[in-house]
Enzyme design. Structure first.
Site: not given
Ligand code: G6P
Length: 610
Positions: A2, A27, A75, A99-100, A482, A486, A489, A505, A605
């Site tokens: 949020c 966000r 959200w 938010n929370g 990673e 990437k 997502e 395997h 985010k």
């Molecule tokens: C969310 C984001 C990711 C991020 C993760 C950890 O899932 O979509 O991109 O890597 O949170 O976030 P942080 O702010 O703790 O790195």
């Protein structure tokens, strides 16, 4: 997650609220709403969907001209995305944004039902709004109502509230969810994050937990929960508006990938003194790093993947065992933490709920905690025993890129410092690696950026794929994990990362004609082995994209359909340009598919709930 904005001043509030909410879109959200104080009334407009849907509704309504208002992007956590579940939540006496997550909302509801309250939404927030309403009706005093409500509510919250009878004042309070406050000649603001107020202010207060802010056009007051006035620290914003906007790039993600060389430079330079790692600027005593028997790196998502690179390099250089943990698992599985263990928390935002909980758990176990965080003053940064800031600047795209690179860079520096302290590396070699890091990483990443057109061409071959595999060994495997995240997502292509030797395997049964396999080879001593793995998939019809270090290209006969050559750099530093190449590949696939690169579906985010 949020987003909250609030404004009280002399201008019309709606344009300021909408503009603020737009800067918080990163966000992630599924509905939005505003409440504006208008001639003794609180008028609320809410809409499921994007901000444009809310704007449409606002246009169709009678114009809201009031100069005090609160806005929110939601959200969904409790209840589906809908107009009713969106914030602000209102009662006869107040409007509230949140938010929370309120953990004891069911208990609160039961108590309120007993007092005659009914509910229209499924949200925990409405329960909080009505609790505040009940307390406000009793005392007639907003501060007293807030103070009492915080004693009842369990969970995390950042609240922005306007009370009837106090229509030019915004009240705010928070626990575990971020909230900032700004005040100047234009009036007062509250927001979840800096970009929302950047246009209006160059300084802000990050509201401390247990502090209530009372903001009006001409004044700003803070008090604690016993209503005693307190001071908050004024902080200066060193991000400019351009930094927080796209700066001419089509998406934040590509802009942020291009910022990597600078971000790496900024993060490394102040921490290399006389050619060696030095954390004086962070008030971290480097010798302390020799006192740990083992390390736990705890994080979520991309930050956790930077931890995998960290594990490889710390174990290689310092020979200290490193355990990388997903924060959401760590906190619940009663991890074995010993006196001489170090817990490193990695987080871009510093607000990720699981990472914060893991930090608190580690501290409760009496273990030393070190945070590597991008957002200054964030919760993880403030609560850890020590913090190293990654100076990457604001990262807006949901898919993390530059934050990952700088997290890796700092982990390299820590590895060198620990290796020195443990006598696993002599000064000359440590100096050599530090020198290379400063001199060569930014320029190799810059060169990687110039491969963008070639990477785009490769991306055109992958856009139609439904499944895709990344393979590599050793640190190339850490990079593959990673790279795979990437891609999935932001492009919605199912992809998996496999240690190249493990494929046979089981997973190799999924390799059929035309299935793309991206194979990373930057580590010379396992390159030959990885090439065997590549042969195995190639002979089963895979479409192979080789991502190979320049120095290894001529040495091995890599069977592939496409090759991306990583700019020449000493092998130990190859993960940096390699990561950039992989990020660009994911970016181009997503952009070619015409997807919302910066705001992929279902993602946020900053995940400030469990
Ligand atoms: C969310 C984001 C990711 C991020 C993760 C950890 O899932 O979509 O991109 O890597 O949170 O976030 P942080 O702010 O703790 O790195």
């Amino acid at each position: 997650m949020c987003g909250i904005i609030g404004y009280t001043g002399s201008k019309k509030s709606v344009p300021i609220l909408i503009e603020g909410l737009r800067t918080l879109e990163y966000r992630g959200y599924d509905s939005a709403g505003v409440t504006v104080a208008e001639g003794g009334c609180l008028s609320t407009v809410k809409s499921k969907g994007r901000l444009t849907d809310l704007e449409g509704k606002l246009k169709r309504n009678a114009e809201l001209t009031g100069s005090c208002g609160i806005g929110h992007t939601r959200w969904a956590t409790h209840g589906e995305p809908s107009d009713t579940n969106s914030h602000p939540h209102t009662t006869d006496n107040l409007a509230l944004v949140h938010n929370g997550i309120i953990e004891n909302y069911a208990e609160i509801e039961e108590m309120l039902r007993g007092a005659g309250y009914a509910f229209v939404s499924e949200t925990d927030t409405e329960r909080a709004a009505k609790l505040l309403d009940m307390l406000f009706v009793k005392s007639g005093d907003p501060l007293d109502a807030i103070r009492r409500a915080t004693k009842v509510i369990r969970g995390s919250y950042a609240f922005g509230i306007i009370f009837k009878g106090y229509e030019d004042v915004i009240y705010a309070v928070r626990k575990d969810s971020p909230l900032i406050v700004a005040h100047n000649d234009e009036g007062g603001f509250i927001a979840s994050d800096i970009p929302a107020i950047l246009k209006h202010s160059t300084s802000y207060y990050r509201l401390d937990e247990g502090v209530i802010a009372k903001i009006s056009k001409s004044s700003l007051e803070f008090c604690d929960l016993s209503l005693t006035p307190v001071e908050q620290k004024l902080e200066t914003i060193d991000w400019n508006i351009e930094q927080a906007q796209k700066g001419g790039y089509p998406h934040f993600m590509i802009k942020e990938i291009h910022e990597e060389p600078e971000a790496i430079r900024k993060t490394l330079e102040p921490r290399i003194k006389d050619g060696l790692p030095h954390f004086g600027i962070d008030a971290l005593d480097g010798d302390l790093l020799s006192s740990f028997d083992s390390i736990h790196i705890v994080a979520c998502g991309t930050a956790m993947h930077a931890g995998l690179v960290g594990k490889a390099i710390i174990e290689k250089l310092a020979r200290v065992p490193v355990n990388v943990e997903i924060a959401s698992e760590f906190r619940y599985r009663d991890p074995i933490l010993r006196k001489n263990d170090l817990v490193i928390l990695l987080s871009q935002s510093g607000e990720t709920a699981d990472t914060l909980a893991a930090l608190r758990h580690s501290k409760a176990c009496g273990v030393y905690t070190l945070a590597i965080v991008n957002v200054i003053g964030s919760s993880v940064a403030r609560e850890a025993d020590s913090v190293l800031y990654t100076w990457a600047g604001p990262e807006i795209a949901v898919a993390s890129t530059k934050a990952y690179s700088v997290q890796c860079a700092l982990l390299y520096l820590l590895a060198i410092r620990m290796a020195l302290a443990n006598h696993k590396l002599d000064e000359a070699n440590a100096r050599h690696i530090c020198d290379m890091m400063l001199q060569k990483i930014p320029s190799a990443v810059e060169k990687a950026l110039t491969l963008s057109d070639k990477i785009y061409d490769v991306a055109t071959m992958l856009v139609a794929a439904e499944h895709l595999f990344y393979i590599g060994r050793d640190i190339d495997y850490a990079l593959s994990v990673e790279a795979s995240l990437k891609l999935k997502e932001i492009s919605y292509i199912h992809s998996e990362a496999y240690a190249a030797g493990e494929l046979k395997h089981g997973t190799i049964s999924l390799i059929t004609d035309g299935i793309p396999v991206v194979a990373l080879t930057t580590v010379s001593n396992v390159c030959e082995k990885t090439v065997s793995g590549i042969r195995e998939v190639k002979s089963r019809g895979a479409y192979v994209v080789s991502v190979c270090a320049e120095s290894l290209v001529g040495k091995y006969d890599i069977p592939c359909d496409e090759m991306l050559v990583i700019p020449d750099i000493d092998e130990i530093l190859a993960p940096f340009p390699a990561a950039t190449v992989m990020q660009l590949l994911a970016y181009h696939v997503s952009a070619l598919k015409g997807l919302d690169v910066d705001k992929p579906r279902n993602l946020a985010k900053s995940v400030t709930v469990e």
